[in-house]
Design an enzyme around this catalytic site. Structure first.
Site, PDB file in Angstrom:
ATOM      1  N   HIS A  30      -7.271   7.911  -0.987  1.00 37.50           N
ATOM      2  CA  HIS A  30      -7.719   6.598  -0.922  1.00 37.50           C
ATOM      3  C   HIS A  30      -8.925   6.347  -1.550  1.00 37.50           C
ATOM      4  O   HIS A  30      -9.719   7.340  -1.609  1.00 37.50           O
ATOM      5  CB  HIS A  30      -7.704   6.047   0.956  1.00 37.50           C
TER       6      HIS A  30
ATOM      7  N   HIS B 195       0.777  -1.285   0.139  1.00 34.85           N
ATOM      8  CA  HIS B 195      -0.045   0.077  -0.160  1.00 34.85           C
ATOM      9  C   HIS B 195       1.139   1.295   0.008  1.00 34.85           C
ATOM     10  O   HIS B 195       0.544   2.296  -0.725  1.00 34.85           O
ATOM     11  CB  HIS B 195      -0.837  -0.051   1.427  1.00 34.85           C
ATOM     12  N   GLU B 196       1.823   1.429   1.012  1.00 29.48           N
ATOM     13  CA  GLU B 196       2.761   2.563   0.885  1.00 29.48           C
ATOM     14  C   GLU B 196       3.437   2.899  -0.205  1.00 29.48           C
ATOM     15  O   GLU B 196       3.618   4.037  -0.860  1.00 29.48           O
ATOM     16  CB  GLU B 196       3.714   2.319   2.192  1.00 29.48           C
TER      17      GLU B 196
ATOM     18  N   HIS C 155       1.486   4.468  -2.881  1.00 37.20           N
ATOM     19  CA  HIS C 155       1.271   5.938  -2.574  1.00 37.20           C
ATOM     20  C   HIS C 155       2.381   6.550  -3.355  1.00 37.20           C
ATOM     21  O   HIS C 155       2.486   7.621  -3.944  1.00 37.20           O
ATOM     22  CB  HIS C 155       1.474   6.355  -1.010  1.00 37.20           C
TER      23      HIS C 155
END
Length: 591
Positions: free
Chosen positions: A272, A166-167, A170
């Protein structure tokens, strides 16, 4: 040290491999070098020049997140005087480094307990540090993992892995600071540029302002809440592939795009997918259960203009699939009210308040034993998040304090996996496919079995019990459990202990009477449809589910029984014990 080893040796390499297989860069620089940080962040840009120049001097150290960038990764220092004139290279305050060759992206990772870690129970945070000059693609980024918020228990490693993936995403492009730099399939900017080659700065967001070709504000009229209707404005991602995927997923041909999160602290809102609409998509603002990286997220990464996606790496998203426009564009109260009025299930939402005894259910994909996360809050929820006129077992007039435990989901209550805790320590989770979630044999009233071949099956409305020659014990938390299954000869077969039970029709009740560890276990399971559990498996071997039919005349079940000596047991000395495990339950919610 254990956390560092886990991240470096297992989690981080696996996360990197996933994105290396899922995304391919359309064009890349031959050598990556990062620009040096300027003193007091004072930067000049010159018309027609993609390079940046520091006012008079570069900093002695350049940071990417919490990590100091090595000198060999840095570009030469470039400066102008205080009037923005006499610009050029300044080798005195920093020469050119060798750079990183053969890479498309440089990712710096730290594990430090920073101040930001204590805001909103943050597990990790990330951002990009550098964009290339020609197409604006991020070429360097960072992530910091908060050590005190990370668990390395086996059943929680999947969540840790998903968090790292997820990071990384980003930093690669799914970020409010990068939306304004997205490009179309031909490489043209989707957002107009100013004379300095950059989009206009939004001073409130401290990010470049994107155009409505990227994100558009949409107003939802007649948004139903307790007491009436309101208008609600949402921000929607409207890039071409995202629109195509989100319409297909929900089976809604008029959907404007994919809704973005409108709540949360720094780094959550807009960066998100909206939790109410995309629940367990991994790029929502909090992990609650079974996170997946769906076609929608890969479509967004293609719509940056920087990548092509390998859609075979996409994971199936069951939440909301084919539920239509009303599910996406109306409130969850509207969805629940309309389905109740037609006598239909309100899933994936729910209205059972978490209370004792706990009545569990199965998640829609049967991957976990689950609970409705409807809880009582300490205060009345904001009017726009009040989703009930009445709730079973709740006193009339008190409904305003009740809502789902996940605020980012607009307090809409839904079925969610959870963890068993004893003295605030996680004992086990409720995900069926993790063997470490198996209950201790002394507490396995319903003879559950967790593992790779296990799924969740419903019990009947009777509590399971154990009988010995001297005791009867009942399991106070009931409703569903995890069991192994297999598909053969066109039928679903459920394994309980070492016995196989065949399902002949949906809704069939399977009485269970099995002697195990000196106790007679008594209960029943309910058969789901063969199509839900077996269709894909059977197709692989050239078979398919048989039509529902009555039980064959010769079907038999295993009926073990206790054998007790009459001299040792009488009606008068049988001890009835209602045993409840002293465990608390906590719904999973990793930020």
């Amino acid at each position: 040290m254990k956390i560092v080893i886990t991240i470096q040796d297992t989690v981080l390499p696996e996360a990197v491999r996933f994105w290396e297989q899922a995304l391919f860069v359309r064009r890349t620089e031959k050598v990556i070098r990062l620009s040096r940080k300027c003193v007091n962040n004072q930067v000049f840009y010159r018309r027609g020049d993609n390079l940046s120049y520091c006012k008079e001097a570069c900093e002695a150290k350049t940071m990417c997140g919490e990590v100091q960038v090595p000198e060999e990764h840095l570009e030469v220092c470039r400066t102008c005087n205080s009037f923005g004139m006499y610009c050029g290279e300044n080798n005195v305050t920093g020469g050119v480094g060798e750079g990183i060759r053969g890479a498309d992206f440089v990712f710096y990772v730290s594990a430090m307990e920073t101040e930001r870690c204590h805001k909103g129970l943050t597990v990790a945070y990330a951002a990009h540090c550098q964009q290339e000059a020609s197409l604006d693609r991020p070429i360097a980024g960072h992530a910091n993992l908060c050590p005190e918020s990370i668990s390395t228990k086996p059943q929680e490693l999947e969540i840790l892995l998903s968090t790292v993936k997820h990071e990384i995403l980003h930093a690669l492009g799914f970020s409010v600071s990068l939306f304004a730099f997205y490009r179309d399939k031909d490489g043209n900017p989707l957002t107009p540029r100013e004379d300095n080659g950059k989009p206009l700065l939004n001073e409130f967001l401290q990010a470049r302002q994107w155009s409505d070709r990227v994100i558009r504000k949409v107003t939802r009229d007649n948004w139903t809440v307790f007491g009436g209707e309101v208008r609600r404005a949402v921000q929607v991602m409207v890039t071409p592939r995202v629109v195509e995927e989100v319409r297909r997923h929900f089976n809604c041909s008029t959907l404007e795009g994919a809704e973005l999160e409108d709540q949360g602290e720094e780094g959550t809102a807009l960066t998100h997918w909206e939790k109410r609409v995309f629940e367990n998509e991994a790029m929502t603002g909090t992990h609650t259960q079974n996170p997946v990286y769906s076609r929608l997220t890969l479509a967004l990464m293609e719509d940056t203009g920087w990548y092509t996606a390998n859609y075979s790496m996409a994971q199936p998203l069951a939440w909301g699939k084919n539920l239509g426009c009303d599910f996406v564009t109306k409130s969850c109260k509207s969805w629940m009210d309309s389905h109740r009025a037609r006598g239909k299930s309100i899933h994936p939402f729910c209205d059972k308040v978490k209370r004792d005894p706990l009545e569990t259910e199965c998640t829609d994909d049967r991957s976990s034993v689950a609970l409705c996360n409807l809880v009582e809050h300490t205060h009345s929820l904001p009017p726009i998040y009040q989703n009930f006129d009445k709730i079973p077992h709740v006193t009339a007039g008190e409904e305003s304090r009740f809502g789902g435990s996940v605020s980012l989901a607009d307090y809409c209550p839904y079925i969610q996996e959870f963890t068993w805790r004893s003295k605030n320590v996680v004992v086990r989770g409720s995900h069926c496919q993790y063997p470490e979630n198996n209950p201790h044999k002394d507490k396995n009233f319903a003879l559950e079995a967790y593992g790779n071949d296990s799924r969740c099956f419903d019990h009947t409305d009777q509590m399971w019990e154990e009988r010995s020659c001297r005791q009867v014990r009942q399991w106070q938390h009931w409703g569903s459990g995890c069991y192994q299954f297999h598909c053969a000869a066109g039928r679903l077969h459920i394994m309980v202990a070492n016995y196989s039970y065949t399902c002949y029709y949906e809704g069939q009740q399977l009485p269970i009477r099995i002697l195990s560890n000196g106790w007679l276990h008594k209960g029943a399971l309910v058969c789901p449809s063969c199509e839900q559990m077996c269709q894909d498996q059977l197709l692989e071997v050239g078979d398919r589910c048989k039509p529902d039919g009555p039980l064959p005349k010769k079907v038999t079940y295993q009926w073990d029984s206790l054998t007790c000596r009459a001299s040792s047991v009488t009606v008068q000395n049988i001890l009835l014990l209602l045993t409840t495990l002293m465990l608390t339950l906590q719904l999973i919610g990793v930020t």
